[in-house]
Structures are given as structure tokens and as C-alpha cells.
Design an enzyme around this catalytic site. Structure first.
Site, PDB file in Angstrom:
ATOM      1  N   GLY A   8       0.845  -1.196   0.000  1.00  0.00           N
ATOM      2  CA  GLY A   8       0.000   0.000   0.000  1.00  0.00           C
ATOM      3  C   GLY A   8       0.874   1.237   0.000  1.00  0.00           C
ATOM      4  O   GLY A   8       1.572   1.497   0.982  1.00  0.00           O
ATOM      5  N   GLY A  10      -0.222   4.416  -0.367  1.00  0.00           N
ATOM      6  CA  GLY A  10      -0.998   5.634  -0.114  1.00  0.00           C
ATOM      7  C   GLY A  10      -0.349   6.414   1.030  1.00  0.00           C
ATOM      8  O   GLY A  10       0.796   6.132   1.434  1.00  0.00           O
ATOM      9  N   GLY A  13       0.892   4.328   4.035  1.00  0.00           N
ATOM     10  CA  GLY A  13       2.116   3.587   3.723  1.00  0.00           C
ATOM     11  C   GLY A  13       3.333   4.501   3.818  1.00  0.00           C
ATOM     12  O   GLY A  13       4.365   4.145   4.398  1.00  0.00           O
ATOM     13  N   ASN A 100      -8.757   0.328   8.585  1.00  0.00           N
ATOM     14  CA  ASN A 100      -9.948   0.856   9.254  1.00  0.00           C
ATOM     15  C   ASN A 100     -10.941  -0.269   9.438  1.00  0.00           C
ATOM     16  O   ASN A 100     -10.903  -1.269   8.732  1.00  0.00           O
ATOM     17  CB  ASN A 100     -10.635   1.904   8.361  1.00  0.00           C
ATOM     18  CG  ASN A 100     -10.065   3.282   8.586  1.00  0.00           C
ATOM     19  OD1 ASN A 100      -9.520   3.578   9.653  1.00  0.00           O
ATOM     20  ND2 ASN A 100     -10.208   4.128   7.585  1.00  0.00           N
ATOM     21  N   LYS A 178     -12.925   2.584  17.845  1.00  0.00           N
ATOM     22  CA  LYS A 178     -12.784   3.256  16.544  1.00  0.00           C
ATOM     23  C   LYS A 178     -13.930   2.844  15.609  1.00  0.00           C
ATOM     24  O   LYS A 178     -14.450   3.668  14.849  1.00  0.00           O
ATOM     25  CB  LYS A 178     -11.415   2.886  15.959  1.00  0.00           C
ATOM     26  CG  LYS A 178     -11.084   3.495  14.611  1.00  0.00           C
ATOM     27  CD  LYS A 178     -10.186   4.701  14.721  1.00  0.00           C
ATOM     28  CE  LYS A 178      -9.990   5.470  13.423  1.00  0.00           C
ATOM     29  NZ  LYS A 178      -9.065   4.857  12.506  1.00  0.00           N
ATOM     30  N   ASN A 182     -16.440   5.321  13.709  1.00  0.00           N
ATOM     31  CA  ASN A 182     -16.546   5.306  12.248  1.00  0.00           C
ATOM     32  C   ASN A 182     -17.955   4.945  11.778  1.00  0.00           C
ATOM     33  O   ASN A 182     -18.434   5.503  10.792  1.00  0.00           O
ATOM     34  CB  ASN A 182     -15.543   4.334  11.637  1.00  0.00           C
ATOM     35  CG  ASN A 182     -14.116   4.847  11.700  1.00  0.00           C
ATOM     36  OD1 ASN A 182     -13.185   4.096  11.882  1.00  0.00           O
ATOM     37  ND2 ASN A 182     -13.926   6.148  11.571  1.00  0.00           N
ATOM     38  N   SER A 247     -12.936   9.790   5.960  1.00  0.00           N
ATOM     39  CA  SER A 247     -12.282   9.000   4.917  1.00  0.00           C
ATOM     40  C   SER A 247     -13.313   8.419   3.939  1.00  0.00           C
ATOM     41  O   SER A 247     -13.076   8.342   2.735  1.00  0.00           O
ATOM     42  CB  SER A 247     -11.456   7.882   5.549  1.00  0.00           C
ATOM     43  OG  SER A 247     -12.233   7.188   6.499  1.00  0.00           O
TER      44      SER A 247
HETATM   45  O1  PAF Z   1     -12.443   7.767   9.148  1.00  0.00           O
HETATM   46  C1  PAF Z   1     -12.241   8.949   9.488  1.00  0.00           C
HETATM   47  O2  PAF Z   1     -12.297   9.862   8.703  1.00  0.00           O
HETATM   48  C2  PAF Z   1     -11.886   9.222  10.937  1.00  0.00           C
HETATM   49  O3  PAF Z   1     -11.720   8.018  11.601  1.00  0.00           O
HETATM   50  C3  PAF Z   1     -12.836  10.141  11.705  1.00  0.00           C
HETATM   51  C4  PAF Z   1     -12.586  10.040  13.178  1.00  0.00           C
HETATM   52  C5  PAF Z   1     -14.289   9.836  11.420  1.00  0.00           C
HETATM   53  C6  PAF Z   1     -12.509  11.589  11.410  1.00  0.00           C
HETATM   54  O4  PAF Z   1     -12.769  12.023  10.152  1.00  0.00           O
END
Ligand code: PAF
Length: 290
Positions: A8, A10, A13, A100, A178, A182, A247
Site C-alpha cells: 500500500g 498511499g 504507507g 480501518n 474506533k 466510524n 475517509s
Molecule cells: O475515518 C475517518 O475519517 C476518521 O476516523 C474520523 C474520526 C471519522 C474523522 O474524520
């Protein structure tokens, strides 16, 4: 010098490569680039990082077996990327997974139970301005813990600079925290087309968030995760990242695949296993392209 391999190329990485400060030989394994040396700069420090790019097919010809591997691909690419180089992994290979969501890390740990596999939850904020410039926009933290029995803190310190992470014997609560954040933020930023902070000021988005959080509370309670009421956690992250585009928003905007299956999809699967109703999550999953 140790050879460190990174899947990776990106922003994540590049960031992980920069942690080694050129105290290791860095190799990015890429699908479509021939072996070549290259450099990139990290801003604002202006550190220069040197590495090579190598295709999976070249690994068996010019390299000894991989002992240290960092996987920085998106969740949906991680398992197939590791499979593509599995014949090049040493028997004592250590693999650090920086994805993620949840599900992709567990699938890799299940496939290679005898290797040392670690999961990392990162809050570092980075983006690539170009192929030669990495911008470290937000200072964050890396939390790492084991996913297989062979993964131990003292083996990790033989190659990974200890100053860049915090070790956790049980990484699961960190990954769940997390995931909760998310799943209550990222898809909503796509549905309402906004930054994280706007999810609090727009009544429809905020009440949508509350419905997701009620389902997450039920799940966290059943899993004995001390996170409910999750709305407090989610709102505070929305405030501290108010100007961020999540993201998932960015993936959607650039018409890239999203990680919805590993975020909302994982929550739905876990709810189903435990007999918890989650219509709000199911509705969200149906609206976002994976
Ligand atoms: O995935 C993301 O973008 C982040 O984990 C978060 C905390 C939502 C902030 O933009």
C-alpha cells in the site's frame, strides 16, 4: 539494516515508512511499478525518505523471504494483497495491519495463525500532496496489539521504533471504539454530504446519528464494552474533527470503493450473531456503495 516491506503506497504507507527515518531498507510492494529507487519528502518536517518499489513477481527473484511486513492498504484490499505475496513470507514473518474497521484484520489472522500478526488503530492524519510529498496534517497516536499467539511486544520492538506506538495486550476494545466512531460518523457524512462537525448542526443528520448510536449501545452492552452511551463519544469526535471530511466521504467523492462492509457491515454481522435488531445500520448499509 533490516528490510521492511510495505503493502500500500498511499498516505498511510508513506507515513509508516517515515517512522523508520531511513534506519531500514524500505520496499513498497506495488502492483504496477517496476523495481526502482525513489524518494519522497514529509511535510512539515521536510524529512526525506528513500525506498524502492518492487512488484510481487520480483520478490522471489531478487529478495530473501519477508520477515517484516506492514499492510497499509484499504480494508477491502488487505487480504488479497497479503495472499499475493504469501509464498515470499518467512516462517517467522511479523505482519502489522493498519486497516480501518474490523473484519479484514481478523480474516488475515485466521489465514496465517502461526505468524506474528498485529493490528494497529491509528489516529494520525496524513494525505499525499503528490507522489513525492506526504503531508502530516494531524498529529495522532498509534495503538498496537496482538491478533495471533506468536505476536508479542518484545518481538515487535526488534524492528518497530517503540516511540511511535502504544502497546495493548488486548487490542479489541481499541478497535471497537474506533469502529463505533466510524460507523456513527463516516456513512452519515456521505448521506448528508458534509464535514463531521455539520452532523451535529443539521437536525436530520443529528437524529440519524442518535438512532445509530442506540443500536451501537445495545451491541456494546452485550459485548461488555464500556462505551455506552456512545452518542457522547461520537459527538465529541465530531467536535474535535469538525472541519474534517471523513475517509468514507473522500472515497465516495473520488468514486473509489468505500470501507462500508468493514464498518457498518461488521456492526450488522455482530448484531445478527447476538440477535440484536439494527434497522438503522441496515438502512445505512443499503445506501452506500461498497
Ligand atoms: O475515518 C475517518 O475519517 C476518521 O476516523 C474520523 C474520526 C471519522 C474523522 O474524520
Amino acid at each position: 539494516m533490516q528490510d521492511i516491506y510495505i503493502l500500500g503506497s498511499g498516505a498511510m504507507g508513506y507515513l509508516w515508512a517515515s517512522y523508520f527515518n531511513n534506519n531500514a531498507k524500505l520496499h513498497f510492494i506495488t502492483r504496477n511499478q517496476t523495481a526502482e529507487s525513489f524518494e519522497f519528502k514529509k511535510r512539515p518536517s521536510l524529512q526525506t525518505i528513500s525506498a524502492t518499489k518492487t512488484q510481487p513477481a520480483q520478490l522471489s527473484q531478487n529478495h530473501s523471504k519477508i520477515r517484516f511486513l506492514i499492510v497499509c492498504t484499504k480494508a477491502f484490499d488487505a487480504e488479497k494483497a497479503v495472499i499475493s505475496i504469501e509464498n515470499n513470507l518467512a516462517n517467522d514473518c511479523q505482519i502489522l495491519l493498519i486497516q480501518n474497521g474490523m473484519g479484514s484484520q481478523q480474516a488475515i489472522a485466521k489465514r496465517y495463525p502461526s505468524l506474528s500478526i498485529y493490528a494497529c488503530s491509528s489516529t494520525e492524519g496524513v494525505f499525499k500532496e503528490s507522489d513525492n510529498i506526504l503531508v502530516h496534517a494531524g498529529q495522532g497516536e498509534n495503538h498496537i496489539g496482538p491478533l495471533t499467539p506468536a505476536a508479542k511486544q518484545n518481538t515487535l520492538t526488534t524492528w518497530l521504533p517503540p516511540s511511535i506506538y502504544t502497546w495493548h495486550e488486548n487490542i479489541s476494545p481499541i478497535l471497537w471504539r474506533k469502529l463505533v466512531i466510524n460507523s456513527a460518523i463516516n456513512p452519515l457524512t456521505v448521506i448528508y454530504q458534509c464535514q463531521n462537525g455539520k452532523l451535529l448542526s443539521r437536525p436530520a443528520a443529528h437524529s440519524h446519528m442518535k438512532s445509530l448510536c442506540l443500536e451501537l449501545d445495545a451491541l456494546c452492552d452485550r459485548l461488555n464494552l464500556n462505551l455506552a452511551p456512545t452518542i457522547n463519544l461520537v459527538e465529541s469526535i465530531c467536535q474535535s474533527t469538525a472541519n474534517n471530511y471523513s475517509s468514507m466521504y473522500q472515497d465516495h467523492k473520488h468514486m473509489r470503493p468505500t470501507e462500508i462492509r468493514y464498518i457498518t457491515g461488521y456492526v450488522i454481522e455482530e448484531c445478527k450473531k447476538l440477535g440484536i435488531e439494527c434497522p438503522a445500520h441496515e438502512h445505512v448499509a443499503a445506501q452506500i456503495v461498497s
